[in-house]
Design a protein around this motif. Structure first.
Motif, PDB file in Angstrom:
ATOM      1  N   THR A  60      -4.842  -3.664  11.123  1.00 52.58           N
ATOM      2  CA  THR A  60      -3.113  -3.630  10.792  1.00 52.58           C
ATOM      3  C   THR A  60      -2.933  -1.920  10.239  1.00 52.58           C
ATOM      4  N   ALA A  61      -1.457  -1.892  10.153  1.00 50.12           N
ATOM      5  CA  ALA A  61      -1.124  -0.904   9.818  1.00 50.12           C
ATOM      6  C   ALA A  61      -0.910  -0.029   8.247  1.00 50.12           C
ATOM      7  N   ASP A  62      -1.338  -1.397   7.559  1.00 50.66           N
ATOM      8  CA  ASP A  62      -1.635  -1.399   5.682  1.00 50.66           C
ATOM      9  C   ASP A  62      -3.173  -0.889   5.871  1.00 50.66           C
ATOM     10  N   GLN A  63      -4.178  -1.256   6.545  1.00 50.06           N
ATOM     11  CA  GLN A  63      -5.320  -0.781   6.656  1.00 50.06           C
ATOM     12  C   GLN A  63      -5.429   0.311   6.731  1.00 50.06           C
ATOM     13  N   VAL A  64      -4.522   0.928   8.183  1.00 49.38           N
ATOM     14  CA  VAL A  64      -5.432   2.479   9.001  1.00 49.38           C
ATOM     15  C   VAL A  64      -4.060   3.210   7.690  1.00 49.38           C
ATOM     16  N   LYS A  65      -3.329   2.984   7.274  1.00 47.81           N
ATOM     17  CA  LYS A  65      -2.403   4.008   5.947  1.00 47.81           C
ATOM     18  C   LYS A  65      -3.119   3.952   5.062  1.00 47.81           C
ATOM     19  N   GLY A  66      -3.915   2.808   4.414  1.00 48.96           N
ATOM     20  CA  GLY A  66      -4.901   2.907   3.503  1.00 48.96           C
ATOM     21  C   GLY A  66      -5.834   4.398   3.124  1.00 48.96           C
ATOM     22  N   ALA A  67      -6.648   4.118   4.515  1.00 53.25           N
ATOM     23  CA  ALA A  67      -7.400   4.549   5.236  1.00 53.25           C
ATOM     24  C   ALA A  67      -7.313   6.276   5.325  1.00 53.25           C
ATOM     25  N   LEU A  68      -6.280   6.664   5.715  1.00 52.63           N
ATOM     26  CA  LEU A  68      -5.697   7.809   5.974  1.00 52.63           C
ATOM     27  C   LEU A  68      -5.070   8.444   4.281  1.00 52.63           C
ATOM     28  N   ARG A  69      -4.771   7.733   3.151  1.00 53.99           N
ATOM     29  CA  ARG A  69      -4.471   7.850   2.674  1.00 53.99           C
ATOM     30  C   ARG A  69      -5.453   8.680   1.832  1.00 53.99           C
ATOM     31  N   GLU A  70      -6.507   8.200   1.533  1.00 57.91           N
ATOM     32  CA  GLU A  70      -8.231   8.219   0.940  1.00 57.91           C
ATOM     33  C   GLU A  70      -8.462   9.375   1.875  1.00 57.91           C
ATOM     34  N   ILE A  71      -8.303   9.786   3.016  1.00 52.56           N
ATOM     35  CA  ILE A  71      -8.936  10.633   4.432  1.00 52.56           C
ATOM     36  C   ILE A  71      -7.810  12.160   3.653  1.00 52.56           C
ATOM     37  N   LEU A  72      -6.555  12.196   3.172  1.00 51.90           N
ATOM     38  CA  LEU A  72      -5.995  13.036   2.864  1.00 51.90           C
ATOM     39  C   LEU A  72      -6.081  13.462   1.192  1.00 51.90           C
ATOM     40  N   ALA A  73      -6.464  11.961   0.649  1.00 50.14           N
ATOM     41  CA  ALA A  73      -6.200  12.803  -1.405  1.00 50.14           C
ATOM     42  C   ALA A  73      -7.831  13.243  -1.466  1.00 50.14           C
ATOM     43  N   GLU A  74      -9.313  12.695  -0.484  1.00 45.18           N
ATOM     44  CA  GLU A  74     -10.130  13.826  -0.731  1.00 45.18           C
ATOM     45  C   GLU A  74      -9.997  14.470  -0.443  1.00 45.18           C
ATOM     46  N   LYS A  75      -9.400  15.488   0.395  1.00 44.39           N
ATOM     47  CA  LYS A  75      -8.868  16.805   0.311  1.00 44.39           C
ATOM     48  C   LYS A  75      -8.628  17.361  -0.167  1.00 44.39           C
ATOM     49  N   LEU A  76      -7.650  16.817  -1.058  1.00 42.50           N
ATOM     50  CA  LEU A  76      -7.231  17.064  -2.850  1.00 42.50           C
ATOM     51  C   LEU A  76      -8.002  17.283  -3.183  1.00 42.50           C
ATOM     52  N   GLU A  77      -9.019  16.725  -3.761  1.00 43.94           N
ATOM     53  CA  GLU A  77      -9.788  16.411  -4.975  1.00 43.94           C
ATOM     54  C   GLU A  77     -10.966  17.208  -4.903  1.00 43.94           C
ATOM     55  N   VAL A  78     -10.231  18.555  -4.779  1.00 44.84           N
ATOM     56  CA  VAL A  78     -11.653  19.145  -4.191  1.00 44.84           C
ATOM     57  C   VAL A  78     -11.578  20.048  -6.276  1.00 44.84           C
ATOM     58  N   GLY A  79     -11.587  19.637  -7.293  1.00 44.17           N
ATOM     59  CA  GLY A  79     -11.735  19.559  -8.903  1.00 44.17           C
ATOM     60  C   GLY A  79     -10.872  18.904  -9.512  1.00 44.17           C
TER      61      GLY A  79
END
Ligand code: GDP
Length: 289
Positions: A60-79
């Motif tokens: 579903t679109a929601d699942q895809v958005k959720g995964a993308l949110r996680e991927i982008l958040a990981e890139k910001l969470e560097v400390g």
């Protein structure tokens, strides 16, 4: 809160998340590049999503958005994105080139910390630029906090020494140290920052210390070049990204966190004293789509 909702249009508003075909991934990559996250992040995030969608059978679109949110958040969470204020006093050295919003950010941060009940002391360590200390004094007045300053041309180390002595005597919780931002003389600038850090280590050996680099979000790739130059200053602990109100894209937040591997701790969202927000990666990506 929705501080970052305005970036939706630049990122994913024109996209549909309903069918995960090659066209979708091409558009995603393009949207990320247009949002200013940088080429590497755009390619990597798209590839990660492609893999995760396959491995986890995202439908579903929601699942895809959720995964993308996680991927982008990981890139910001560097400390850790919170300030270390665990000792009294704690010392925050604020660095960055002229014009990025250093003085303004110190004023806003002083106001915010004071509202949290902290006793704040400003140190006018930019003795190089005419009127820098005057400007900082105006912000001290607005925020209702103390300032230690000397005359223009004074030795920044001497001002810092005074400020740390005052902080100990007055039992201040936080010392915010403004520094000179001239970059055309990089070697000297870096030497001076090292000297200031040595004074802090000597006068307050056990103190919690931060070195925040202030960057202007509207300078885009130029900001990245500055960031690279300052990266050499050992001990950078956080970024203050100013003027995020002046860009429609916002992806520079991710580009900078990735480039420096240092967390964005605050974002500037306007010229007023209240226009500074602690940065939260989950809030940012949650607002995007
Ligand atoms: P400094 O030279 O780095 O100390 O920069 P200043 O603090 O003097 O700021 C330079 C200019 O940027 C001033 O006109 C500020 O009002 C403006 N400024 C600082 N932060 C922000 C922000 O978050 N948003 C906007 N729109 N303007 C800002």
């Amino acid at each position: 809160m929705g501080l970052f909702k305005k970036f939706r249009d630049a990122w994913f508003a024109p996209m549909s998340f309903d069918s995960l075909d090659d066209d979708f991934y091409d558009r995603l990559e393009e949207s990320l590049i247009l949002a200013d996250v940088g080429m590497d992040v755009a390619l990597d995030a798209t590839e990660k999503l492609r893999r995760r969608a396959y491995d986890d059978r995202l439908l579903t679109a929601d699942q895809v958005k959720g995964a993308l949110r996680e991927i982008l958040a990981e890139k910001l969470e560097v400390g850790d994105s919170r300030l270390d204020l665990s000792t009294q006093p704690s010392v925050i050295l604020v660095i960055g080139v002229n014009g990025v919003g250093k003085t303004t950010s110190i004023g806003k941060l002083a106001y915010q910390l004071k509202k949290q009940g902290k006793k704040v002391l400003l140190c006018a360590g930019d003795t190089f630029r005419a009127a820098a200390a005057d400007q900082l004094e105006i912000w001290a007045g607005r925020a209702g906090v103390d300032i230690v300053r000397q005359n223009e041309g004074a030795d920044p180390g001497a001002v810092l020494f005074d400020a740390l002595a005052a902080a100990k005597a007055r039992r201040s919780d936080v010392v915010l140290v403004d520094t000179a931002g001239r970059l055309h003389n990089k070697a000297n600038l870096m030497k001076e920052l090292a000297k200031l850090r040595k004074i802090i280590d000597r006068e307050l050996p056990g103190a919690a210390k931060e070195t925040l680099l202030v960057l202007d979000a509207t300078t885009g790739q130029n900001g990245l070049i500055q960031a690279r130059q300052f990266k050499e200053t050992a001990g950078l602990t956080g970024i203050v990204l100013t003027k995020l109100d002046g860009t429609a894209k916002g992806g520079i937040v991710i580009a900078i966190a990735q480039e420096l591997q240092v967390p964005v701790k605050y974002v500037g969202l306007g010229e007023g004293i209240k226009d500074l927000a602690p940065f939260d990666a989950k809030e940012f990506v949650g607002d995007l789509f």
